[in-house]
Design an enzyme around this catalytic site. Structure first.
Site: not given
Length: 289
Positions: A129, A132, A252
């Site tokens: 997770d 990015e 999300d």
């Protein structure tokens, strides 16, 4: 036991960042998730034909004595800011550096950290997770150099972990990577500065979209080397060829009908993009279900 009693099938037990010691990668909380109990629990899952998939984030907490940090520093494996020191961001544990997966020695480093973690609890796969990368600082896109110098500490007592507590400065307000001629108004916020530098003098401006992919490649290979079988990975960030290395979820979303509708479109899109195993948080991640 609750799932079994209710007759609900459970193939995999997922575990979010709460299992970590102060949200540090490759650790187990000694009070709430002691290693002996986690290991026993995972063994029970395996005996039942079930699987265990914990989460891992790329940000490495900056703390001397923390093995993942010490070994990364020793091998000079963290992404640099425009002044040549580690690019400091902030994620769940606090001030962090980010491994440079373009560095030729990063694979051995990442495999070593994951091997140590696997020895603790033998996960069947990993949920990767915040890749990015996500950064709670660089709010205006001009946080070219950040430091943990706030007098109140980082995080400050009582403050939210997602509130930036680093002191970030702009060294070069006219840097073409942070302020490109064609500015699409995303400002590079809440991630690394585009002027940060990776191995081979590659700018984050050029390599930003590859960060999650390079982490997937490194994690996939590490798990193959550790377990000797095809691994399971689930990633949030993705790029061309992600489907070769990892499954993906859409991130999300919210517990709204609009997001539920959008998730169907997203799943179909990513099938077309070459990611056959793709899913969404059906009930939503944000707000009450």
């Amino acid at each position: 036991a609750g799932y079994a009693a209710a007759g609900i099938p459970l193939d995999t037990q997922w575990m979010d960042i709460d299992y970590m010691q102060n949200y540090k990668d490759f650790t187990l909380d000694s009070v709430n998730f002691p290693q002996a109990e986690v290991s026993s629990f995972v063994s029970q899952l395996h005996a039942n034909g079930q699987h265990f998939v914990p989460i891992i984030d790329p940000g490495i907490f900056i703390q001397e004595g923390y093995t993942a940090y010490d070994e990364g520093m020793e091998k000079d494996l963290f992404i640099k800011d425009m002044q040549g020191t580690g690019y400091m961001g902030q994620v769940w544990p606090g001030p962090t550096y980010f491994p440079d997966f373009l560095h030729p020695e990063s694979q051995d480093y990442w495999t070593t950290q994951l091997k140590t973690f696997w020895n603790m609890c033998e996960p069947d796969g990993l949920w990767i997770d915040m890749n990015e990368v996500s950064n709670f600082c660089n709010n205006d896109g001009m946080g070219q150099v950040c430091a943990n110098t706030a007098s109140s500490g980082c995080p400050a007592p009582g403050a939210s972990q997602t509130d930036c507590c680093l002191e970030c400065t702009t060294v070069d307000a006219h840097n073409i990577l942070d302020q490109p001629p064609y500015n699409i108004q995303n400002d590079g916020t809440k991630t690394m500065s585009p002027s940060a530098v990776q191995y081979g003098n590659v700018s984050v401006y050029d390599a930003h979209n590859l960060y999650g992919l390079t982490e997937q490649i490194a994690t996939n290979k590490a798990l193959v080397d550790i377990r000797g079988k095809r691994p399971f990975l689930l990633t949030r960030s993705s790029f061309l060829s992600t489907g070769v290395h990892s499954a993906k979820w859409t991130g999300d979303n919210a517990a709204t009908w609009n997001d539920l509708k959008s998730s169907i479109v997203s799943i179909m899109d990513f099938n077309l993009f070459g990611i056959p195993m793709i899913g969404a948080d059906i009930c939503g991640f944000i707000y009450d279900t």
